[in-house]
Write a protein that holds these residues in place. Structure first.
Motif, mmCIF file in Angstrom:
data_model
loop_
_atom_site.group_PDB
_atom_site.id
_atom_site.type_symbol
_atom_site.label_atom_id
_atom_site.label_comp_id
_atom_site.label_asym_id
_atom_site.label_seq_id
_atom_site.Cartn_x
_atom_site.Cartn_y
_atom_site.Cartn_z
ATOM 1 N N THR A 29 50.352 -77.791 43.458
ATOM 2 C CA THR A 29 51.320 -77.672 44.558
ATOM 3 C C THR A 29 50.558 -77.374 45.847
ATOM 4 N N SER A 83 50.346 -75.109 49.281
ATOM 5 C CA SER A 83 50.788 -73.863 49.906
ATOM 6 C C SER A 83 50.854 -74.060 51.419
ATOM 7 N N GLN A 84 51.496 -73.128 52.109
ATOM 8 C CA GLN A 84 51.564 -73.225 53.564
ATOM 9 C C GLN A 84 50.179 -73.098 54.196
ATOM 10 N N ARG A 121 55.766 -78.723 46.519
ATOM 11 C CA ARG A 121 55.717 -77.321 46.906
ATOM 12 C C ARG A 121 56.193 -76.478 45.733
ATOM 13 N N TRP A 141 56.427 -80.327 56.565
ATOM 14 C CA TRP A 141 56.504 -79.327 55.493
ATOM 15 C C TRP A 141 57.711 -79.585 54.595
#
Length: 210
Positions: free
Chosen positions: A131, A133-134, A174, A195
């Protein structure tokens, strides 16, 4: 391993799915008959639940309203849940489930013609390795190649749709349930990123900072 055998019946026509593929009896080809898509499994966030979206059912003439009965069985516990509905709307049949293996069976009817479909689904658990991540997302900038983006995130994501000229789209999972980030490539290099894939973020300038 469970299997389904096709059968042709006199009277009401029966259409069966074998190994996940829908089979239509020759006698039903000209009659209004159900079309059943596959059920879809969605991965679970770490420590959370995933989901399984019921198969989408329509009638071949696109005007007759189908009816359907869907049974979802947890192959680990043997517990089953059942839903019945009329009409093409299946989106409210989206149960949240624990990671594991499930057996989906659905029987649908259109104007006296019946169809069945069965399949095994696997709900996996997401991992940090697969995944974005920010923090990783913030490190993606304009001009990077898909290989460089994969090196930052830790996996290559997956390409969606076709290409528009020299533009390519890739999605990256995500951790949140059903959520993906999107990166747009132009001539093989990052042009834009979002995002939240597919929309809402776009109007808020999600690509700023590239």
């Amino acid at each position: 391993m469970r299997t389904k055998l096709g059968a042709l019946l006199t009277g009401p026509t029966l259409v069966l799915a074998l190994a996940g593929s829908l089979l239509v009896a020759p006698s039903a080809s000209a009659a209004v008959h159900p079309t059943i898509d596959r059920a879809r499994a969605y991965a679970a966030p770490q420590g959370g639940k995933g989901g399984i979206l019921a198969p989408y059912v329509t009638c071949s003439d696109y005007s007759t309203q189908p009816s359907a009965t869907w049974v979802l069985t947890d192959l680990g516990t043997g517990a089953s849940r059942r839903w019945h509905w009329a009409g093409a709307d299946h989106r409210t049949r989206f149960p949240r489930v624990d990671p594991g293996r499930y057996w989906s069976t659905i029987r649908a009817a259109c104007a006296g013609t019946f169809a069945e479909r069965a399949q095994t689904l696997v709900v996996t658990e997401k991992t940090a390795r697969r995944t974005v991540s920010q923090a990783e997302f913030a490190r993606i900038h304009r001009g990077m190649t898909a290989r460089q983006v994969a090196a930052v995130i830790g996996y290559p994501g997956y390409r969606v749709g076709g290409t528009a000229g020299h533009r390519m789209y890739r999605l990256y999972d995500r951790m949140a349930f059903t959520q993906t980030a999107e990166v747009v490539f132009w001539f093989g290099r990052v042009e834009q990123k979002y995002w939240v894939s597919g929309g809402g973020d776009r109007s808020r300038g999600a690509g700023r900072g590239l």
